[in-house]
Motif scaffolding. Structure first.
Motif, short mmCIF file in Angstrom:
data_model
loop_
_atom_site.label_atom_id
_atom_site.label_comp_id
_atom_site.label_asym_id
_atom_site.label_seq_id
_atom_site.Cartn_x
_atom_site.Cartn_y
_atom_site.Cartn_z
N LYS A 76 3.09 7.48 -3.80
CA LYS A 76 3.12 6.60 -4.99
C LYS A 76 3.61 6.64 -6.31
O LYS A 76 3.82 7.94 -6.80
CB LYS A 76 1.59 6.31 -5.29
CG LYS A 76 1.21 5.05 -6.14
CD LYS A 76 -0.59 4.97 -6.29
CE LYS A 76 -1.21 4.90 -5.05
NZ LYS A 76 -2.64 4.82 -5.11
N SER A 127 -4.70 -3.53 0.91
CA SER A 127 -4.77 -2.65 -0.49
C SER A 127 -5.21 -1.19 -0.40
O SER A 127 -4.95 -0.22 -0.84
CB SER A 127 -5.40 -3.26 -1.47
OG SER A 127 -7.07 -3.39 -1.15
N ARG A 128 -6.12 -1.02 0.88
CA ARG A 128 -6.57 0.44 1.07
C ARG A 128 -5.56 1.25 2.11
O ARG A 128 -6.05 2.29 2.68
CB ARG A 128 -7.95 0.47 1.31
CG ARG A 128 -8.75 0.09 0.30
CD ARG A 128 -10.05 -0.03 0.83
NE ARG A 128 -10.90 -0.51 -0.62
CZ ARG A 128 -12.13 -0.56 -0.48
NH1 ARG A 128 -13.13 -0.29 0.65
NH2 ARG A 128 -13.07 -1.05 -1.86
N GLY A 129 -4.81 0.32 3.05
CA GLY A 129 -3.98 1.08 4.11
C GLY A 129 -3.48 0.10 5.07
O GLY A 129 -3.69 -1.09 4.91
N TYR A 158 0.95 -1.00 0.05
CA TYR A 158 0.09 0.19 0.05
C TYR A 158 0.99 1.18 -0.10
O TYR A 158 1.80 1.41 0.70
CB TYR A 158 -0.87 0.20 1.16
CG TYR A 158 -1.64 1.55 1.55
CD1 TYR A 158 -0.80 2.44 2.46
CD2 TYR A 158 -2.60 1.76 0.64
CE1 TYR A 158 -1.52 3.37 2.57
CE2 TYR A 158 -3.14 3.14 0.83
CZ TYR A 158 -2.66 3.88 1.91
OH TYR A 158 -3.40 5.15 1.78
N ASP A 201 -1.30 8.64 -1.85
CA ASP A 201 -0.80 9.11 -3.24
C ASP A 201 0.25 9.87 -3.13
O ASP A 201 0.79 10.20 -4.27
CB ASP A 201 -2.38 9.86 -3.49
CG ASP A 201 -3.58 9.17 -3.98
OD1 ASP A 201 -4.60 9.65 -4.10
OD2 ASP A 201 -3.02 7.89 -4.45
#
Length: 124
Positions: free
Chosen positions: A65, A104-106, A59, A62
């Protein structure tokens, strides 16, 4: 007592790169998800990356990333954070964390053990 040994912080110019390492004993590493957080004065600590035990889930927020890459070597009980194209706003204390849940989200902070932190300074 869990001990996470971090290394690799320092000073780098904008656009440069740094690699951070976090090593633990086998008993303190095997099976655990790993994460890297950062914090600057006056701001909440934020996760910059996490990875599950078998490296199938990572993970990144933004903000990092495409520039940061987390990895781990389970044979060496070490987690890594490769940081490229660093920006002055990446300046912070970076801390290794073990024991939460990486999705996958944190990253869910549950039973997390923290390292002592490394200073990363990016000059403009």
């Amino acid at each position: 007592q869990v001990h996470l040994m971090e290394s690799g912080g320092g000073l780098v110019q904008e656009g440069g790169g740094l690699s951070l390492s976090c090593q633990a004993s086998q008993a303190d590493f095997d099976g655990y998800h790993m994460a890297w957080f950062r914090q600057t004065p006056g701001k909440e600590r934020e996760v910059v990356s996490c990875i599950n035990w078998i490296s199938t889930i990572t993970y990144y927020p933004d903000s990092v990333k495409g520039r940061f890459t987390i990895s781990r070597d389970n044979e060496r009980q070490t987690a890594y954070l490769q940081m490229n194209n660093l920006k002055p706003e990446d300046t912070a204390i970076y801390t290794c964390a073990r024991g939460g849940i990486c999705g996958s989200r944190g990253y869910e902070i549950k039973g997390t053990v923290w390292g002592q932190g490394l200073q990363v300074t990016v000059s403009s």
